[in-house]
Design a protein around this motif. Sequence first.
Motif, PDB file in Angstrom:
ATOM      1  N   ARG B  25       0.847  -1.201   0.000  1.00 58.40           N
ATOM      2  CA  ARG B  25       0.000   0.000   0.000  1.00 58.40           C
ATOM      3  C   ARG B  25       0.878   1.245   0.000  1.00 58.40           C
ATOM      4  O   ARG B  25       0.632   2.194  -0.719  1.00 58.40           O
ATOM      5  N   PHE B  26       1.949   1.211   0.832  1.00 56.25           N
ATOM      6  CA  PHE B  26       2.855   2.347   0.922  1.00 56.25           C
ATOM      7  C   PHE B  26       3.493   2.628  -0.436  1.00 56.25           C
ATOM      8  O   PHE B  26       3.578   3.778  -0.871  1.00 56.25           O
ATOM      9  N   ALA B  27       3.891   1.537  -1.126  1.00 51.51           N
ATOM     10  CA  ALA B  27       4.529   1.684  -2.425  1.00 51.51           C
ATOM     11  C   ALA B  27       3.563   2.335  -3.426  1.00 51.51           C
ATOM     12  O   ALA B  27       3.943   3.225  -4.194  1.00 51.51           O
ATOM     13  N   ILE B  28       2.300   1.953  -3.352  1.00 48.74           N
ATOM     14  CA  ILE B  28       1.312   2.519  -4.269  1.00 48.74           C
ATOM     15  C   ILE B  28       1.126   4.008  -3.995  1.00 48.74           C
ATOM     16  O   ILE B  28       1.115   4.833  -4.913  1.00 48.74           O
ATOM     17  N   TRP B  29       1.021   4.370  -2.698  1.00 46.46           N
ATOM     18  CA  TRP B  29       0.881   5.796  -2.328  1.00 46.46           C
ATOM     19  C   TRP B  29       2.081   6.593  -2.821  1.00 46.46           C
ATOM     20  O   TRP B  29       1.945   7.690  -3.344  1.00 46.46           O
ATOM     21  N   LEU B  30       3.271   6.027  -2.632  1.00 46.91           N
ATOM     22  CA  LEU B  30       4.510   6.705  -3.024  1.00 46.91           C
ATOM     23  C   LEU B  30       4.498   6.963  -4.524  1.00 46.91           C
ATOM     24  O   LEU B  30       4.811   8.071  -5.002  1.00 46.91           O
ATOM     25  N   ALA B  31       4.106   5.956  -5.305  1.00 52.63           N
ATOM     26  CA  ALA B  31       4.063   6.075  -6.761  1.00 52.63           C
ATOM     27  C   ALA B  31       3.078   7.168  -7.166  1.00 52.63           C
ATOM     28  O   ALA B  31       3.388   8.020  -8.019  1.00 52.63           O
ATOM     29  N   LEU B  32       1.918   7.202  -6.509  1.00 57.01           N
ATOM     30  CA  LEU B  32       0.902   8.216  -6.799  1.00 57.01           C
ATOM     31  C   LEU B  32       1.453   9.614  -6.534  1.00 57.01           C
ATOM     32  O   LEU B  32       1.314  10.533  -7.349  1.00 57.01           O
ATOM     33  N   PHE B  33       2.124   9.769  -5.355  1.00 52.71           N
ATOM     34  CA  PHE B  33       2.665  11.059  -4.952  1.00 52.71           C
ATOM     35  C   PHE B  33       3.713  11.529  -5.965  1.00 52.71           C
ATOM     36  O   PHE B  33       3.719  12.690  -6.388  1.00 52.71           O
ATOM     37  N   ALA B  34       4.587  10.596  -6.415  1.00 51.92           N
ATOM     38  CA  ALA B  34       5.640  10.919  -7.372  1.00 51.92           C
ATOM     39  C   ALA B  34       5.031  11.404  -8.681  1.00 51.92           C
ATOM     40  O   ALA B  34       5.451  12.430  -9.248  1.00 51.92           O
ATOM     41  N   CYS B  35       4.013  10.713  -9.186  1.00 55.28           N
ATOM     42  CA  CYS B  35       3.344  11.077 -10.429  1.00 55.28           C
ATOM     43  C   CYS B  35       2.766  12.478 -10.330  1.00 55.28           C
ATOM     44  O   CYS B  35       2.950  13.317 -11.227  1.00 55.28           O
ATOM     45  N   LEU B  36       2.085  12.767  -9.187  1.00 52.72           N
ATOM     46  CA  LEU B  36       1.436  14.065  -8.997  1.00 52.72           C
ATOM     47  C   LEU B  36       2.465  15.194  -8.977  1.00 52.72           C
ATOM     48  O   LEU B  36       2.286  16.221  -9.633  1.00 52.72           O
ATOM     49  N   SER B  37       3.576  14.992  -8.206  1.00 50.83           N
ATOM     50  CA  SER B  37       4.591  16.046  -8.128  1.00 50.83           C
ATOM     51  C   SER B  37       5.184  16.303  -9.510  1.00 50.83           C
ATOM     52  O   SER B  37       5.401  17.460  -9.907  1.00 50.83           O
ATOM     53  N   LEU B  38       5.441  15.247 -10.233  1.00 50.80           N
ATOM     54  CA  LEU B  38       6.013  15.369 -11.578  1.00 50.80           C
ATOM     55  C   LEU B  38       5.080  16.195 -12.455  1.00 50.80           C
ATOM     56  O   LEU B  38       5.500  17.141 -13.146  1.00 50.80           O
ATOM     57  N   LEU B  39       3.805  15.857 -12.365  1.00 49.26           N
ATOM     58  CA  LEU B  39       2.790  16.545 -13.146  1.00 49.26           C
ATOM     59  C   LEU B  39       2.796  18.040 -12.809  1.00 49.26           C
ATOM     60  O   LEU B  39       2.770  18.909 -13.695  1.00 49.26           O
ATOM     61  N   LEU B  40       2.874  18.355 -11.461  1.00 48.21           N
ATOM     62  CA  LEU B  40       2.856  19.733 -10.973  1.00 48.21           C
ATOM     63  C   LEU B  40       4.036  20.512 -11.534  1.00 48.21           C
ATOM     64  O   LEU B  40       3.901  21.641 -12.021  1.00 48.21           O
ATOM     65  N   VAL B  41       5.217  19.888 -11.497  1.00 48.63           N
ATOM     66  CA  VAL B  41       6.439  20.548 -11.985  1.00 48.63           C
ATOM     67  C   VAL B  41       6.317  20.828 -13.472  1.00 48.63           C
ATOM     68  O   VAL B  41       6.605  21.931 -13.951  1.00 48.63           O
ATOM     69  N   VAL B  42       5.819  19.856 -14.211  1.00 50.86           N
ATOM     70  CA  VAL B  42       5.695  19.992 -15.669  1.00 50.86           C
ATOM     71  C   VAL B  42       4.708  21.103 -16.023  1.00 50.86           C
ATOM     72  O   VAL B  42       4.974  21.956 -16.860  1.00 50.86           O
ATOM     73  N   ILE B  43       3.573  21.134 -15.328  1.00 45.81           N
ATOM     74  CA  ILE B  43       2.540  22.112 -15.675  1.00 45.81           C
ATOM     75  C   ILE B  43       2.916  23.520 -15.230  1.00 45.81           C
ATOM     76  O   ILE B  43       2.804  24.485 -15.960  1.00 45.81           O
ATOM     77  N   TRP B  44       3.414  23.666 -13.907  1.00 48.27           N
ATOM     78  CA  TRP B  44       3.490  25.003 -13.289  1.00 48.27           C
ATOM     79  C   TRP B  44       4.875  25.623 -13.415  1.00 48.27           C
ATOM     80  O   TRP B  44       5.033  26.831 -13.408  1.00 48.27           O
ATOM     81  N   GLU B  45       5.923  24.801 -13.510  1.00 45.77           N
ATOM     82  CA  GLU B  45       7.314  25.260 -13.538  1.00 45.77           C
ATOM     83  C   GLU B  45       7.587  26.299 -12.455  1.00 45.77           C
ATOM     84  O   GLU B  45       7.927  27.453 -12.754  1.00 45.77           O
ATOM     85  N   PRO B  46       7.437  25.958 -11.149  1.00 48.35           N
ATOM     86  CA  PRO B  46       7.579  26.981 -10.111  1.00 48.35           C
ATOM     87  C   PRO B  46       9.018  27.426  -9.887  1.00 48.35           C
ATOM     88  O   PRO B  46       9.238  28.497  -9.331  1.00 48.35           O
ATOM     89  N   GLY B  47       9.996  26.651 -10.325  1.00 43.83           N
ATOM     90  CA  GLY B  47      11.374  27.054 -10.119  1.00 43.83           C
ATOM     91  C   GLY B  47      11.808  26.836  -8.689  1.00 43.83           C
ATOM     92  O   GLY B  47      11.068  26.291  -7.874  1.00 43.83           O
ATOM     93  N   VAL B  48      13.013  27.291  -8.326  1.00 40.94           N
ATOM     94  CA  VAL B  48      13.587  27.046  -7.015  1.00 40.94           C
ATOM     95  C   VAL B  48      13.075  28.066  -6.002  1.00 40.94           C
ATOM     96  O   VAL B  48      12.823  27.758  -4.851  1.00 40.94           O
ATOM     97  N   GLU B  49      12.919  29.317  -6.463  1.00 39.84           N
ATOM     98  CA  GLU B  49      12.542  30.399  -5.551  1.00 39.84           C
ATOM     99  C   GLU B  49      11.055  30.358  -5.219  1.00 39.84           C
ATOM    100  O   GLU B  49      10.238  29.909  -6.031  1.00 39.84           O
ATOM    101  N   PHE B  50      10.710  30.897  -3.983  1.00 33.54           N
ATOM    102  CA  PHE B  50       9.302  31.119  -3.659  1.00 33.54           C
ATOM    103  C   PHE B  50       8.802  32.278  -4.509  1.00 33.54           C
ATOM    104  O   PHE B  50       9.563  33.182  -4.830  1.00 33.54           O
TER     105      PHE B  50
END
Lengths: 405, 335
Positions: B25-50
Amino acid sequence: MVIQQADAVTRVTAKNLWKVFGPAAKENAPEQLAGLSKLEIQEELKSVVALRDVNFEVKEGETFVVMGLSGSGKSTLIRCLIRLIEPTLGELMIDDEDVLDYDEAQLIEFRRKKTAMVFQHFGLLPHRTVLDNAAWGLEVQGVPEEERHARALQVLEMVGLNGWEHYRPSALSGGMQQRVGLARAMASDPEILLMDEPFSALDPLIRRDMQNELLRLQEQMRKTIIFITHDLQEAIKVGTRIAIMRDGEIVQIGTPEEIMSQPVDDYVAEFTRDVRRSTVITVGYLMQNSTTQVNAEDSPSHAIQTMKTANSEAAFVATENGRYLGELTLAEAQAAESRNDTSVSAAVNRRYLPVFAKECVEDALSKAWSQDGNLPVIDDTGVLVGQIERDALIQATFDSEEALA
Amino acid sequence: MASNSPQNGHRFSISKFNNLPGIQRFAIWLALFACLSLLLVVIWEPGVEFPVNWGAGLAAWINDRIKDITREGAFIFDAISNVVLYFLLFLEDVFIWIPWPAIIIAIALVTWRMVGWKVALFAVGSLLTTGALGMWTSAMETTALIVVAVVISIAIAIPVGVIAARSNLIDAILRPVLDGMQTMPAFVYLVPAIMFFGIGNVPAIFATVIYAVPPAIRLTNLGIRQVSSETVEAAESFGTTPRQLLLKVQIPMAVPTIMAGINQTTMMALGMVVIASLVGAGGLGEDVLRALSRFQPGEALLGGLAIVALAIITDRVTQAAAKGRQDALSGERQL
């Protein structure tokens, strides 16, 4: 004693007293609460009912015992009486004043002058000497040191603690510490003494000593006492009347004999099971109040007339002022008549040893075992107050033995 | 039809997921979280700075407020400063004026009577050594500083502790404030301390008090709350006023705990000696600081050891005082 009580002034009256812990305390009117069960109030209002519509009266000079298991609300009740815990609803009249209406200054004055309390775990101040602990109530009132120490010494002597006044409480045994608690309560000479399980923390032997001590002191002081306990034996021993509590409600109020002989429900009956009824029920409770009675100065013919009217073979003989003298049979009266005696006094026989009205059945039976028929019953002053059959004593004792088995 | 029989069903269902072993179950949650973060980075490109930085503005605002306080409250700070300084200098004078043998004999007697001959021996030895190593005046200056800081701390801690003991709300508010006072780096409040009081002994005492006062407040609060409720009820049942209850029952019974707080406060005040010297306090702290700036490890060590000796003596004496009071309370010592 029963007669005295009926005449005595009522000192404390609790009317519809409620104590609710939790949100329901603020939001709900008494009518609303009264309609709900303990469980409903707990589940739906998220509140706990500690006292539920408690009503009682305490008379002058009476020892009113509140008995119940832990959690029955008895400790909450006694704390509500001096507002160490604030009751949620109700009236608490002490000498025609509602204690619940007092402002802070009045409440302090009331606690200083009217009442004093004895606590289960003594509640002594460990950093003060026995003397200063006993003088606490007076010190709080602002009584000068010399005067309060003199008074404290006096009460310490009353409870048998002379010589201990300069020790700290922790140097004393539990029983002695509670004597300090008792002395502290009596030092300010309160009219109403509140005792919250005062002897429960003591060893059984010490407990019995302290109960006797209290009875002895009460004989001298005649205070109005409200006494909390979880032990029916103790309640019966010290109590004039007993109130039995369950789940914050008073389920029965009565004299020890009423509780023992007519428990209102199984809960109360369960308590009474551990107590031998024959040690509680008195002769006075079982006796017949009417006896065939003749005066020692009566003429034999008058005595015969009295017995024939009562359709009785014998009568008890008393003096002018009612004191018991002995017994007179019809045959003896007739013999006196034929001797031309002027009164029956010479014919009186002393066959029957009288029993005391306040004696318990078991004690009376041990004296009356060999006496058949009706026994004369007298009060403390020797006045004939009634009669009881020996078999009734045996019956009462036998019944309670059977109930135990 | 298949979902009704989980044993051989092929469709994914929540109940089936919940039946999986934890690690899977933990592995599945981890995979989901990784996919979501990747998606966020690709879409929003927030960069390093706040995306925002409000820090500079907020800091500037605080600077202004502190300057306001310094300006507006100058007369108060001056008054406090004068009183504290007068008190401190008086004590320093007294300690330095009394001949050193008299002080050592007095301390020897006190430690011997209150603690025992071993600690008395240590006290005499360490004080003689301090004097012989040329640090007597510094030690007396430090002692005066500590005494003033501890007296001020007690004067603050007891009333505040009492108020906190009486109100759960104030206790709840105070708790994080005290945590902050104990963990905040001292340099942070040294700056405003200098602004309020100037360079010298007074800001040093101010900083010492901030750091050292929390345990005394906490333990006063605790000591009063610890008094058994039956004892309080028993006292109240005889008609005490709140004032009588506090002065005749709660505080006397809390004394051992309050003393433990004062002991800790004293120890923490001694721990602040060197930092206090940063803003101009004299004494042993100054000696250590000077040694630090001149790369003299020997001088630094000697100064440090003298502080330790002072700390040990004060600790043993205040602890013994607290214990004596505790014994008196529990009745092991008669009047």
